[in-house]
Design a protein around this motif. Structure first.
Motif, PDB file in Angstrom:
ATOM      1  N   ASP A 124      31.323 -75.973  14.491  1.00 33.60           N
ATOM      2  CA  ASP A 124      30.898 -74.706  13.901  1.00 33.60           C
ATOM      3  C   ASP A 124      29.978 -74.890  12.704  1.00 33.60           C
ATOM      4  O   ASP A 124      29.438 -73.909  12.194  1.00 33.60           O
ATOM      5  CB  ASP A 124      32.120 -73.882  13.468  1.00 33.60           C
ATOM      6  CG  ASP A 124      32.907 -73.351  14.653  1.00 33.60           C
ATOM      7  OD1 ASP A 124      32.299 -73.220  15.752  1.00 33.60           O
ATOM      8  OD2 ASP A 124      34.104 -73.071  14.507  1.00 33.60           O
ATOM      9  N   THR A 125      29.803 -76.109  12.243  1.00 35.73           N
ATOM     10  CA  THR A 125      28.891 -76.383  11.127  1.00 35.73           C
ATOM     11  C   THR A 125      28.235 -77.736  11.365  1.00 35.73           C
ATOM     12  O   THR A 125      28.806 -78.614  12.036  1.00 35.73           O
ATOM     13  CB  THR A 125      29.615 -76.432   9.768  1.00 35.73           C
ATOM     14  OG1 THR A 125      30.478 -77.576   9.738  1.00 35.73           O
ATOM     15  CG2 THR A 125      30.420 -75.169   9.515  1.00 35.73           C
ATOM     16  N   VAL A 148      26.541 -76.819  18.370  1.00 34.57           N
ATOM     17  CA  VAL A 148      26.742 -76.275  17.034  1.00 34.57           C
ATOM     18  C   VAL A 148      26.515 -74.767  17.124  1.00 34.57           C
ATOM     19  O   VAL A 148      25.406 -74.311  17.365  1.00 34.57           O
ATOM     20  CB  VAL A 148      25.796 -76.901  15.993  1.00 34.57           C
ATOM     21  CG1 VAL A 148      26.198 -76.474  14.589  1.00 34.57           C
ATOM     22  CG2 VAL A 148      25.799 -78.422  16.102  1.00 34.57           C
ATOM     23  N   ARG A 149      27.592 -74.021  16.967  1.00 35.28           N
ATOM     24  CA  ARG A 149      27.538 -72.572  17.168  1.00 35.28           C
ATOM     25  C   ARG A 149      27.697 -71.839  15.832  1.00 35.28           C
ATOM     26  O   ARG A 149      27.866 -72.453  14.783  1.00 35.28           O
ATOM     27  CB  ARG A 149      28.624 -72.148  18.151  1.00 35.28           C
ATOM     28  CG  ARG A 149      30.009 -72.514  17.680  1.00 35.28           C
ATOM     29  CD  ARG A 149      31.041 -72.386  18.774  1.00 35.28           C
ATOM     30  NE  ARG A 149      32.367 -72.713  18.253  1.00 35.28           N
ATOM     31  CZ  ARG A 149      33.463 -72.804  18.993  1.00 35.28           C
ATOM     32  NH1 ARG A 149      33.393 -72.578  20.293  1.00 35.28           N
ATOM     33  NH2 ARG A 149      34.623 -73.100  18.447  1.00 35.28           N
ATOM     34  N   TYR A 150      27.608 -70.507  15.898  1.00 33.44           N
ATOM     35  CA  TYR A 150      27.632 -69.657  14.704  1.00 33.44           C
ATOM     36  C   TYR A 150      26.503 -70.036  13.735  1.00 33.44           C
ATOM     37  O   TYR A 150      26.667 -70.022  12.522  1.00 33.44           O
ATOM     38  CB  TYR A 150      29.000 -69.718  14.011  1.00 33.44           C
ATOM     39  CG  TYR A 150      30.092 -69.019  14.788  1.00 33.44           C
ATOM     40  CD1 TYR A 150      30.103 -67.637  14.920  1.00 33.44           C
ATOM     41  CD2 TYR A 150      31.095 -69.755  15.422  1.00 33.44           C
ATOM     42  CE1 TYR A 150      31.087 -66.999  15.660  1.00 33.44           C
ATOM     43  CE2 TYR A 150      32.085 -69.123  16.160  1.00 33.44           C
ATOM     44  CZ  TYR A 150      32.075 -67.741  16.270  1.00 33.44           C
ATOM     45  OH  TYR A 150      33.042 -67.106  17.005  1.00 33.44           O
ATOM     46  N   GLN A 151      25.339 -70.376  14.325  1.00 28.86           N
ATOM     47  CA  GLN A 151      24.162 -70.706  13.535  1.00 28.86           C
ATOM     48  C   GLN A 151      23.024 -69.723  13.797  1.00 28.86           C
ATOM     49  O   GLN A 151      21.880 -69.972  13.415  1.00 28.86           O
ATOM     50  CB  GLN A 151      23.691 -72.126  13.865  1.00 28.86           C
ATOM     51  CG  GLN A 151      24.737 -73.202  13.666  1.00 28.86           C
ATOM     52  CD  GLN A 151      25.223 -73.285  12.239  1.00 28.86           C
ATOM     53  OE1 GLN A 151      24.416 -73.399  11.312  1.00 28.86           O
ATOM     54  NE2 GLN A 151      26.537 -73.221  12.043  1.00 28.86           N
ATOM     55  N   THR A 158      22.454 -75.309  20.536  1.00 28.75           N
ATOM     56  CA  THR A 158      22.810 -74.484  19.384  1.00 28.75           C
ATOM     57  C   THR A 158      22.125 -73.128  19.427  1.00 28.75           C
ATOM     58  O   THR A 158      21.051 -72.980  20.027  1.00 28.75           O
ATOM     59  CB  THR A 158      22.427 -75.202  18.069  1.00 28.75           C
ATOM     60  OG1 THR A 158      22.797 -74.387  16.948  1.00 28.75           O
ATOM     61  CG2 THR A 158      20.934 -75.490  18.000  1.00 28.75           C
ATOM     62  N   LYS A 197      27.799 -65.104  17.409  1.00 23.12           N
ATOM     63  CA  LYS A 197      28.282 -64.003  16.585  1.00 23.12           C
ATOM     64  C   LYS A 197      28.254 -62.681  17.358  1.00 23.12           C
ATOM     65  O   LYS A 197      29.070 -61.789  17.123  1.00 23.12           O
ATOM     66  CB  LYS A 197      27.426 -63.895  15.311  1.00 23.12           C
ATOM     67  CG  LYS A 197      27.785 -62.739  14.377  1.00 23.12           C
ATOM     68  CD  LYS A 197      29.094 -62.980  13.660  1.00 23.12           C
ATOM     69  CE  LYS A 197      29.409 -61.877  12.660  1.00 23.12           C
ATOM     70  NZ  LYS A 197      28.463 -61.825  11.533  1.00 23.12           N
ATOM     71  N   GLY A 216      30.092 -69.435  22.753  1.00 24.63           N
ATOM     72  CA  GLY A 216      31.419 -69.269  22.178  1.00 24.63           C
ATOM     73  C   GLY A 216      32.552 -69.581  23.151  1.00 24.63           C
ATOM     74  O   GLY A 216      33.698 -69.754  22.735  1.00 24.63           O
ATOM     75  N   PRO A 222      34.957 -66.976  13.950  1.00 26.59           N
ATOM     76  CA  PRO A 222      33.936 -67.753  13.235  1.00 26.59           C
ATOM     77  C   PRO A 222      34.581 -68.690  12.234  1.00 26.59           C
ATOM     78  O   PRO A 222      35.769 -68.544  11.891  1.00 26.59           O
ATOM     79  CB  PRO A 222      33.093 -66.674  12.537  1.00 26.59           C
ATOM     80  CG  PRO A 222      33.973 -65.481  12.453  1.00 26.59           C
ATOM     81  CD  PRO A 222      34.866 -65.542  13.652  1.00 26.59           C
ATOM     82  N   PRO A 223      33.835 -69.684  11.768  1.00 32.68           N
ATOM     83  CA  PRO A 223      34.396 -70.639  10.810  1.00 32.68           C
ATOM     84  C   PRO A 223      34.904 -69.937   9.567  1.00 32.68           C
ATOM     85  O   PRO A 223      34.383 -68.894   9.157  1.00 32.68           O
ATOM     86  CB  PRO A 223      33.222 -71.570  10.496  1.00 32.68           C
ATOM     87  CG  PRO A 223      32.002 -70.832  10.932  1.00 32.68           C
ATOM     88  CD  PRO A 223      32.414 -69.965  12.064  1.00 32.68           C
TER      89      PRO A 223
END
Length: 616
Positions: free
Chosen positions: A457-458, A479-482, A513, A535, A541, A575-576
């Motif tokens: 997630d980061t 790498v997600r939530y980017q 990503t 998101k 996800g 999310p993180p």
């Protein structure tokens, strides 16, 4: 001899024009209305007095009447950015050049200019993409005084030129020229810089050795010399006819650079005369946008422009899609090898023939629209085959570029012997969403990766796993939530060295990503800008550690090889936990994160007529 327009270029242009018919007509109608509105000649006396209160007496006298053209300067000067530091002296210099041809110039306003090189990998990077739209807003504020007859835009780097373009196009009835400052002289070679970064990632050298290498690379006023987003911006402005020919890559603080700046200032004054030039909103049409995409593909430019070019086009009522990029990529050969797509920097590119040579090759192959309007009085794109130079007492002149021989075949190729038959930008589709990949710097043997996923997630978590040796295997790093709605879509540039190390060990490795990788994309295959973003419920996800992923850059597919019923049953994890909404100014951009469009629509907070907002 110039060939007829390439069939694919013609077909894509026609498709864009048809798609954009109503929105472009509405935009041009607004331009006509704005052109008819009085500017300073009909301002109230108090309004006009405010506008010239601080001017020298001669300028004040000129602005009182309606004879002397008024030029607004919009500047991105600050002296922390090496690329923008040279602009400190430009306003005074430009004012003298404008006065010499009977005009008056004023600094209309400044726009912010942040440096991605400083913020990479830190919280400030989450403001970077949104800064483009802030710059557009600031440009609008600068020009809202409605006293100007023409505009000079001073900007170079990543989000600054696209932001200036969006802002200037909302005042598209005004003649506008973009004025570059040029790249810094060459420092440490890009190969040695990349080696130092990988050695540091492996723990083989310390911080002091890495800092010394970086300091030798980024060492003087001017743009960073690799072919990232900043230098791709300069290519874009030149091939779209918004620079003077050959102006992009002349070094700062040289007599030739000063002569080009002087010529741009004088030229914009000439453009304000009746029939003296074409305003920016009519220069930037469907043909110019296609020329910009062709230039991006032919030079192996920054993947960030798959976001910026659609956002710029939308401001001019033109609707683009990633499919337009992909279709053109299949027809446009790769003509440049500039780091990260090769070892040379932009100084060597310019010395080898640079933009004039590339434009000439593309014109002769029928891959560019030659009959476009530019900031020059006539000639379409043909004058952009020429390289500027100083010729004794005669001053600035342009010499015709070679037509059939590169100045350095290892850096710039001819149409007859390109580095690759295609431009190297592909659209990826599959059950993981829709994204883009730049393959011009990825060796053919690395373009197909089928391996288990490792989900993060980061980017910091990726670094931790790398240092622990957990990535020393065939792996697709996710790498997600980017995405733009999650955290502003920061570039994940710091992942290039560690993933490059894993690949060099002989493992199959790829990155997937909903974030960005920037003009530094290369070497490791990276499926980026994946949309819809996580998101907003995007399918990245649903991925879990160990899921088999197939990324096929040649076929244009991005798939999770998971049982269909299992896949449909999954939801996205939360999310993180790290708070991405506060600190380093991020709390100021909550409105942007909530309003931003999806990546294919330009990741923009603006909604222009006819533009589909998409969904981040």
């Amino acid at each position: 001899m110039t060939k007829p327009l390439n069939d694919t270029v013609a077909r894509v242009t026609e498709r864009i024009a048809e798609r954009s018919r109503d929105s472009r007509a509405a935009y041009l109608s607004r331009l006509d209305t704005a052109s008819g509105k009085p500017r300073r000649q009909k301002l109230g006396c108090a309004n006009l007095a405010h506008a010239f209160a601080a001017c020298p007496a001669d300028d004040k006298a000129g602005l009182r009447g309606d004879v002397k053209p008024s030029i607004g300067i919009v500047t991105a000067f600050n002296d922390m950015l090496s690329a923008h530091q040279p602009y400190e002296r430009y306003p005074a210099f430009i004012k003298e050049s404008v006065r010499a041809v009977g005009g008056v110039a004023q600094v209309a306003g400044g726009v912010p200019a942040m440096c991605d090189g400083v913020t990479q990998g830190y919280e400030g990077m989450e403001l970077s993409l949104f800064s483009r739209d802030v710059i557009a807003l600031a440009t609008g504020v600068a020009l809202s005084h409605a006293t100007f007859d023409g505009v000079l835009c001073l900007g170079i780097c990543d989000k600054i030129v696209p932001g200036l373009m969006i802002g200037a196009l909302t005042f598209g009835h005004l003649p506008t020229i973009f004025v570059p400052a040029g790249p810094m002289p060459s420092g440490l070679s890009n190969a040695d810089k990349a080696k130092a970064r990988q050695l540091y990632a492996q723990g083989k050298v310390g911080r002091e050795e890495l800092l010394e290498a970086e300091s030798q690379s980024y060492h003087a006023p001017g743009t960073c010399t690799f072919y990232g987003t900043a230098n791709t911006n300069q290519m874009l402005m030149e091939i779209m006819g918004l620079h003077l020919p050959g102006a992009s890559f002349v070094n700062p603080n040289t007599p030739l650079r000063e002569a080009l700046t002087d010529a741009a200032a004088r030229r914009v004054v000439a453009m304000t005369a009746p029939n003296g030039g074409i305003p920016i909103g009519r220069i930037v049409d469907e043909r110019a946008m296609v020329n910009g995409i062709v230039g991006l593909l032919a030079t192996g430019g920054s993947t960030n422009h798959t976001l910026h070019i659609p956002a710029i086009a939308a401001a001019a009522g033109i609707q683009l899609s990633w499919q337009d990029f992909s279709d053109l990529s299949a027809a446009v050969p790769l003509l440049a090898r500039v780091y990260p797509n090769g070892s040379a920097d932009v100084n060597r590119f310019h010395q080898a023939g640079g933009m004039p040579f590339v434009i000439g090759q593309l014109l002769d192959a029928g891959l560019l629209h030659a009959d476009v309007a530019t900031v020059l009085e006539e000639g379409g794109l043909e004058p952009y085959r020429s390289m500027p130079e100083l010729a004794g007492e005669s001053g600035l002149t342009w010499r015709a570029s070679a037509t059939d021989q590169s100045g350095d075949p290892s850096v710039v190729a001819t149409i007859a012997t390109p580095f690759a038959a295609e431009g190297g930008l592909r659209v990826l589709d599959g059950n993981l969403g829709r994204g883009v990949i730049k393959i011009s710097a990825v060796k053919p043997e690395h373009r197909l990766v089928e391996a288990p996923a490792r989900v993060f997630d980061t980017q910091e978590a990726v670094q931790v796993a790398f240092r622990a040796g957990e990535l020393d295997r065939d792996v697709v790093v996710v790498v997600r939530y980017q995405g733009p709605g999650a955290n502003g879509m920061p570039e994940l540039h710091k992942l290039t060295p560690p993933l490059g190390v894993v690949q060099d060990k002989g493992f199959k490795v790829a990155l997937v990503t909903d974030g960005r990788m920037s003009g530094a994309s290369g070497k490791v295959p990276a499926a980026i800008h994946v949309t819809p973003e996580v998101k907003s419920g995007g399918p990245l996800g649903r991925l879990r550690d160990g899921d088999l992923i197939r990324l096929d850059a040649e076929a244009g597919t991005l798939e999770a090889l998971v049982d269909a019923a299992e896949w449909e049953s999954r939801g996205a994890p939360p999310p993180p936990s790290e708070d991405a909404e506060h600190g380093c100014g991020r709390e100021l951009f909550g409105l942007f994160r909530g309003a931003v469009s999806g990546a294919e629509a330009g990741a923009s907070v603006f909604q222009f007529p006819g533009q589909s907002p998409g969904k981040a």
